[in-house]
Design an enzyme around this catalytic site. Structure first.
Site, PDB file in Angstrom:
ATOM      1  N   SER A  95       0.811  -1.221   0.000  1.00 23.02           N
ATOM      2  CA  SER A  95       0.000   0.000   0.000  1.00 23.02           C
ATOM      3  C   SER A  95       0.844   1.269   0.000  1.00 23.02           C
ATOM      4  CB  SER A  95      -0.952   0.020   1.204  1.00 23.02           C
ATOM      5  OG  SER A  95      -0.232   0.096   2.417  1.00 23.02           O
ATOM      6  N   LYS A 138      -6.399   5.660   8.002  1.00 30.90           N
ATOM      7  CA  LYS A 138      -5.294   6.429   7.424  1.00 30.90           C
ATOM      8  C   LYS A 138      -5.680   7.897   7.241  1.00 30.90           C
ATOM      9  CE  LYS A 138      -3.234   2.490   5.034  1.00 30.90           C
ATOM     10  NZ  LYS A 138      -2.953   1.838   3.726  1.00 30.90           N
TER      11      LYS A 138
END
Length: 221
Positions: A95, A138
């Site tokens: 990611s 996030k």
């Protein structure tokens, strides 16, 4: 007190990546890249540090083809160092691949990255930004760190469920390609303009090579 996260100004080769640790808590994970002409006769290499797992190591190596595609510079001419800063628990997964590619392109092209922006996303070999896990955590971590914007894969928009208090703290920008990312995170200037123009020319040439098909009044039975 000892955080290396920067949330203002512009820095070449330094980017605010995002990660999820432990109990799915989000963190801002800075990534630094430095490019120097290789001294080896066997060509350059990408060297990554920061306690990376196998998949993360592979994602670092996979960005080299994209860097050559977007910059027209042969990665073998450079030794590129990529450092995951303050990754005490290690890094796994891919990611961060969009962050790595952006940091390296910034270092190679000497274009500063906007430090008020954080990002996350997986990158395939065609330069498409792919979905990741932990999007909400996030984004909230980016807001808590004082970021003004966060770039996430467009395909993750449906997963975002941030708390109301964060809605006015940070702008969420969906991205589909590495080109989208670079346009939104590199600081404007002549070098950025030339790079973006180069990318648009490249996209046009690719589109011209795609065969056109004609459908003549199809019917169904």
């Amino acid at each position: 007190d000892y955080s290396m996260v920067s949330s203002e100004g512009g820095r070449v080769g330094l980017i605010n990546g995002l990660a999820v640790i432990g109990d799915r808590s989000g963190i801002v994970s800075p990534i630094a890249a430095e490019a120097a002409p290789t001294q080896s006769k066997n060509g350059g290499q990408i060297i990554a540090t920061g306690k990376l797992g196998e998949i993360a190591q592979e994602s670092v190596q996979n960005v080299s083809a994209l860097i050559k595609k977007y910059t027209n510079k042969d990665i073998s001419d450079y030794d590129i160092h990529v450092q995951f800063i303050q990754t005490y628990d290690g890094v796994e997964g891919d990611s961060a691949s969009v962050s790595i590619a952006t940091a390296v392109i910034s270092a190679v092209e000497d274009i500063p990255i906007d430090q008020t922006v954080a990002l996350t996303g997986s990158l395939n070999v065609r330069g498409d930004v792919m979905p990741i896990g932990g999007a909400t955590a996030k984004i909230e971590a980016a807001a808590e760190a004082g970021m003004k914007k966060v770039l996430i894969p467009k395909s993750n928009l449906k997963d975002v469920m941030i708390e109301k208090k964060y809605e006015d703290m940070i702008e969420i920008i969906p991205t589909e390609t590495l080109s989208d990312v670079l346009e939104n995170i590199l600081i404007s200037g002549s070098k950025k303009d030339k790079l973006i123009e180069k990318m648009k020319d490249l996209s046009s040439k690719v589109a011209e090579k795609v065969p056109q098909t004609t459908i003549n009044n199809p019917t169904t039975n």
